[in-house]
Scaffold this motif. Structure first.
Motif, PDB file in Angstrom:
ATOM      1  N   ASN A 217       0.831  -1.213   0.000  1.00 24.55           N
ATOM      2  CA  ASN A 217       0.000   0.000   0.000  1.00 24.55           C
ATOM      3  C   ASN A 217       0.859   1.254   0.000  1.00 24.55           C
ATOM      4  O   ASN A 217       0.564   2.233  -0.710  1.00 24.55           O
ATOM      5  CB  ASN A 217      -0.930   0.001   1.222  1.00 24.55           C
TER       6      ASN A 217
ATOM      7  N   SER B 227       7.843  12.479   0.685  1.00 21.99           N
ATOM      8  CA  SER B 227       7.694  11.019   0.701  1.00 21.99           C
ATOM      9  C   SER B 227       7.778  10.482   2.124  1.00 21.99           C
ATOM     10  O   SER B 227       6.989   9.620   2.530  1.00 21.99           O
ATOM     11  CB  SER B 227       8.778  10.370  -0.169  1.00 21.99           C
TER      12      SER B 227
ATOM     13  N   ASP C 217       2.513   6.966  -6.690  1.00 16.28           N
ATOM     14  CA  ASP C 217       1.519   7.959  -7.113  1.00 16.28           C
ATOM     15  C   ASP C 217       2.012   9.370  -6.814  1.00 16.28           C
ATOM     16  O   ASP C 217       1.791  10.304  -7.607  1.00 16.28           O
ATOM     17  CB  ASP C 217       0.185   7.710  -6.410  1.00 16.28           C
TER      18      ASP C 217
ATOM     19  N   LEU D  93       4.708  11.430   4.081  1.00 21.78           N
ATOM     20  CA  LEU D  93       3.590  10.586   3.652  1.00 21.78           C
ATOM     21  C   LEU D  93       3.657   9.214   4.313  1.00 21.78           C
ATOM     22  O   LEU D  93       2.634   8.617   4.657  1.00 21.78           O
ATOM     23  CB  LEU D  93       3.617  10.432   2.127  1.00 21.78           C
TER      24      LEU D  93
ATOM     25  N   ARG E  15       2.470   1.896  -3.443  1.00 18.98           N
ATOM     26  CA  ARG E  15       1.530   2.509  -4.394  1.00 18.98           C
ATOM     27  C   ARG E  15       1.364   3.999  -4.124  1.00 18.98           C
ATOM     28  O   ARG E  15       1.328   4.817  -5.054  1.00 18.98           O
ATOM     29  CB  ARG E  15       0.170   1.805  -4.317  1.00 18.98           C
ATOM     30  N   LYS E  16       1.255   4.367  -2.853  1.00 22.06           N
ATOM     31  CA  LYS E  16       1.093   5.782  -2.511  1.00 22.06           C
ATOM     32  C   LYS E  16       2.320   6.601  -2.930  1.00 22.06           C
ATOM     33  O   LYS E  16       2.191   7.708  -3.462  1.00 22.06           O
ATOM     34  CB  LYS E  16       0.852   5.931  -1.006  1.00 22.06           C
TER      35      LYS E  16
END
Length: 389
Positions: free
Chosen positions: A26, A150, A33, A153, A29-30
């Motif tokens: 997960n 990053s 993106d 996040l 993917r974030k």
């Protein structure tokens, strides 16, 4: 060898099991993106390449970290990727050949012959971004901001950025004209921060202005006040030193404005990746982790060996370490459904509808008992499929 030892993994090689594996995916993917939203294109480098292109221009250290095998088709030596950056540089030079700026990102599991540190892994999932063909402060700032975004996040807290510039030491050591063997010893002392040995080593040359500046440089580390001290201490240094200090000042000003909670530590004698980097070098840390969370810098010469010496800057991190910063999320318990639903038109339609809405549905034989943690199941009631607790 006992039967238990037979299934042990080699030291430093680790597997990822549920639910951590899902959490890592997960996060991957974030992050991809996020890179895409900044204009970075995804590339998928091969696991194995010919050793000539895999190691060229990457320095001796990477050669020691690379597993080497013989290609049974050509007889040439190949290497298992231990760092994606040289592979992306080859792509930029030969596979893409963009005339303007080129932005690439990647996520790949790499393998190394030895640990970088006691807390590291020999099979990290390296994820990062590289910017080719664009020089100057703005591109360095772009990569730094993308790295910090990053990490935020991913859930990093109390970030500390270690910032340096290898051009400062490179200019001073060139100006000093020290013997090669003394240069090598000096490099080792500074890299390992054995500063108590520095004055003893350089005592025969301490009258030289450049050597005095090198000694002063070793003490220039700390908070933002270091830059002001450096301007006063390194007066008379080569022009490259003054340019590097100016770059650091501008970067620090921009970063402190955009990330007011960021702790910045300056180390002007930082030699991380000295044979690899050409300008700004940086690493990010968090208090809860005893190793760098992410690192990178400028490496303008990496493409030269491929016949295309373009400006380049980038960063990378280990996805496994990033994911470890997050608490493991509880996954919603799946629905349990009888396998007979696949033989029923209405049952198949219900399964498709539930899964399209994000539900997890596990088919189970009629005689099987409910799995632990299951809260709901699908049963047949009055010729209809219904969900029941």
């Amino acid at each position: 060898m006992s039967s238990a030892d037979r299934w042990l993994l080699p030291d430093g090689m680790d597997e990822v099991l549920p639910p951590q594996a899902r959490q890592i995916e997960n996060l991957r993917r974030k992050l991809l993106d996020l890179f895409h939203s900044w204009g970075y294109e995804l590339v998928l480098p091969p696991k194995v390449e010919f050793l000539d292109s895999l190691l060229v221009g990457a320095g001796h250290d990477l050669g020691l970290q690379t597993f080497k095998v013989t290609d049974q088709l050509s007889g040439r030596m190949m290497g298992v990727s231990a760092d994606v950056t040289p592979q992306v540089a080859r792509m930029d030079a030969h596979s893409m050949r963009s005339e303007g700026a080129a932005r690439f990102c990647y996520s790949a599991e790499i393998v190394r012959t030895q640990l970088d540190n006691l807390l590291g892994s020999r099979s990290p999932i390296q994820i990062g971004a590289e910017l080719f063909g664009q020089n100057g402060l703005d591109s360095d700032l772009e990569i730094l901001c993308l790295m910090l975004d990053s990490l935020l996040l991913a859930g990093a807290e109390n970030l500390c950025l270690d910032l340096g510039h290898v051009a400062i030491y490179r200019a001073l050591i060139t100006d000093s004209e020290l013997p090669k063997e003394i240069e090598d010893q000096l490099f080792s002392i500074l890299q390992q921060k054995r500063l108590d040995e520095l004055n003893v080593l350089l005592a025969p040359w301490e009258d030289q202005p450049a050597v005095r500046l090198i000694i002063a440089l070793s003490k220039l580390n700390g908070g933002l006040e270091v830059l002001e001290t450096a301007q006063q201490t390194l007066v008379g240094a080569p022009a490259e030193v003054q340019e590097a200090l100016q770059e650091l000042q501008q970067l620090v000003a921009a970063l402190t404005e955009q990330y007011p909670n960021l702790n910045i530590y300056l180390d002007l004698s930082e030699l991380r990746g000295f044979h690899y980097h050409t300008g700004i070098v940086f690493a990010a840390y968090v208090p809860s982790l005893g190793q760098a969370l992410a690192k990178g810098g400028r490496y303008d010469e990496i493409g030269k060996v491929f016949g295309r010496a373009r400006p380049a800057t980038g960063f990378s991190t280990d996805l496994k370490i990033l994911a470890s910063l997050q608490a493991v999320k509880q996954v919603k318990a799946p629905l349990i459904a009888p396998a007979a639903m696949l033989r029923d038109k209405a049952g198949r339609a219900l399964l498709k509808d539930l899964r399209s809405k994000g539900e997890r549905v596990i088919l189970q034989a009629a005689e099987a008992s409910l799995s632990e943690g299951t809260s709901q199941q699908i049963i047949r009631k009055e010729d209809q499929w219904v969900i029941t607790s």
